[in-house]
Design an enzyme around this catalytic site. Structure first.
Site, PDB file in Angstrom:
ATOM      1  CG  ASP A 137     -12.458  -6.209   6.068  1.00 24.39           C
ATOM      2  OD1 ASP A 137     -12.163  -5.732   7.186  1.00 24.39           O
ATOM      3  OD2 ASP A 137     -12.794  -5.515   5.102  1.00 24.39           O
ATOM      4  CE  LYS A 166       0.747 -17.348  -2.785  1.00 23.90           C
ATOM      5  NZ  LYS A 166       0.008 -18.619  -2.713  1.00 23.90           N
ATOM      6  CG  ASP A 211      -7.264  -4.172   3.829  1.00 31.06           C
ATOM      7  OD1 ASP A 211      -8.293  -4.151   4.522  1.00 31.06           O
ATOM      8  OD2 ASP A 211      -7.092  -3.444   2.832  1.00 31.06           O
ATOM      9  CE1 TYR A 269      -3.081  -2.931   0.120  1.00 28.79           C
ATOM     10  CE2 TYR A 269      -3.936  -2.120   2.203  1.00 28.79           C
ATOM     11  CZ  TYR A 269      -3.992  -3.017   1.147  1.00 28.79           C
ATOM     12  OH  TYR A 269      -4.951  -3.989   1.129  1.00 28.79           O
ATOM     13  CG  ASP A 306      -2.634 -19.764  -0.845  1.00 32.23           C
ATOM     14  OD1 ASP A 306      -1.868 -19.704   0.141  1.00 32.23           O
ATOM     15  OD2 ASP A 306      -2.320 -20.340  -1.897  1.00 32.23           O
TER      16      ASP A 306
END
Ligand code: NAD
Length: 391
Positions: A281, A220, A277, A169, A253
């Site tokens: 959620d 990852k 993020d 970001y 994942d």
């Protein structure tokens, strides 16, 4: 009262739940209250009497002042983060934030939108690099979760620690360019430094120590260089400084799948900005309503009490669809105030008292519409009063 030396209390600064009490007597708490837009002022109004009551009971003094932010800031002074609001935050020990944004300001250029132009500068100004989001679903609220009850026989109780100021970001270069062949290219850069990984790992270590001593780091590392570094640094840092913890790793994942398949297995989840993020959620959804979830954004800046300065806010947004109707669930805002007492003031007993009052209210089947599922429901104001009564 259990008494801890200040260095020891420091270790508990990110702890939750904690079972200690404030070690250094009566406190004066100075907070900047930024209610924001739409449901923000409604849930804030329901929460402040609870905060005032718990502090009054234990003899601490609360000094709070209210300031416009987001759309309210734009309306008041043309800026989502007015200078006077920032100055009030600088003089405070912590910020209690509502939520910002909504249709009224949607036509503004992206950089001037309420959320982007108020929350991001606040995070940047106070170097709030750690987002602590508890995911809590009490057994009494099981019907609020989309997960089948047999998968979560004891509800859900986990914490997501998300790195907040690095990664994809914020990395440079970040641009959109028209190429010589006429095609258009968008570029974002994921970048992490070892020092950034270590400081967020420290937050996760403190949190895991105060809970089940289990830490799961999500990355990852099978694809991304940043994640290879992340896994190496987390492994080495935990081995060197927190051998008492059980550390495991998971690819993002798989973590997204496991959160739905086995949410009860999660305790403290540590991850980088973008993965956090998304996963936080997802965690919010499996824990029922956005109206129940609080969050703390913390950094290295210390307040007058030598504890972390923080910004505390509900996980959800300004919910324009239900604003002004006394329908919003104030629990996320109330629980954010409890997080503030715990992290920025070390007032663990008071934080526990608020959290228990919320749990008791729900157990007594007093619910706002978002968690009532067609059953009887009460309004924002009445929910706040019911929590206050059970404090
Ligand atoms: P939202 O979180 O505001 O609402 C999503 C859904 O959740 C809505 O149906 C809403 O009614 C419900 N909801 C949220 N909080 C609730 C509560 N306390 N009680 C009951 N129900 C609740 O997300 P959105 O609709 O995508 O965004 C609305 C505005 O909020 C946008 O302008 C967005 O930019 C802004 N936003 C602000 C923040 C923030 O201030 N930190 C965060 C997210 C979104």
């Amino acid at each position: 009262m259990v008494s801890f030396k200040k260095e020891e209390t420091e270790k508990f600064r990110l702890a939750q739940p904690a079972n200690t009490d404030c070690a250094w007597g009566i406190m004066q708490l100075k907070i900047a209250v930024l209610p924001g837009d739409y449901i923000g002022p409604e849930v804030m109004a329901a929460s402040l009497p609870i905060l005032e009551a718990v502090l009054k009971r234990s003899g601490h003094t609360l000094e709070h002042s209210t300031h416009p932010v987001g759309g309210a800031g734009i309306d008041a002074s043309g800026k989502a983060l007015p200078d006077s609001t920032l100055s009030a935050c600088q003089q405070a020990d912590a910020i209690l934030f509502g939520s910002v944004g909504g249709p009224k300001w949607e036509k503004l250029p992206p950089a001037e939108q309420p959320e982007r132009a108020s929350l991001l500068p606040l995070r940047k100004h106070f170097k709030l690099f750690a987002n602590v989001r508890p995911g809590f679903l009490p057994k009494t609220l099981m019907d609020a979760s989309p997960i089948r009850p047999e998968r979560i026989p004891n509800g859900i109780d986990m914490v997501c620690i998300r790195e907040l100021t690095g990664g994809l970001y914020f990395g440079q270069p970040k641009r959109t360019t028209t190429l010589p062949d006429g095609d258009i290219e968008g570029v974002d850069t994921m970048v992490y430094r070892k020092s950034e990984i270590i400081r967020i790992t420290d937050v996760a270590i403190a949190t895991a120590r105060a809970r089940g001593k289990k830490l799961l780091s999500v990355d990852k590392a099978n694809v991304l260089e940043c994640s290879v570094l992340w896994r190496k640094v987390v492994s080495e840092h935990v081995a060197a400084t927190a051998p008492d913890l059980t550390l495991s790793h998971m690819y993002v994942d798989n973590a997204a799948m496991q959160l739905v398949l086995n949410p009860a297995k999660f305790d403290v989840l540590l991850t980088e900005n973008m993965f956090g993020d998304i996963l936080s959620d997802e965690m919010a959804v499996i824990c029922g309503s956005l109206g129940m979830l609080s969050s703390a954004s913390l950094g290295d800046v210390k307040n007058r009490h030598d504890l972390p300065f923080g910004l505390y806010e509900p996980a959800g947004g300004s919910a324009p669809d239900i604003a002004g109707q006394n329908k919003a669930n104030p629990c996320a805002q109330v629980l954010s105030a409890a997080l503030m007492l715990r992290h920025s003031f070390g007032l663990n007993a008071e934080a526990d008292a608020i959290e228990n009052a919320v749990k008791k209210t729900i157990a007594d089947n007093i619910r706002t519409g978002d968690i009532a599922f067609g059953g009887a429901s009460v309004g924002t104001k009445e929910m706040g009063e019911a929590i206050l009564k059970r404090l």
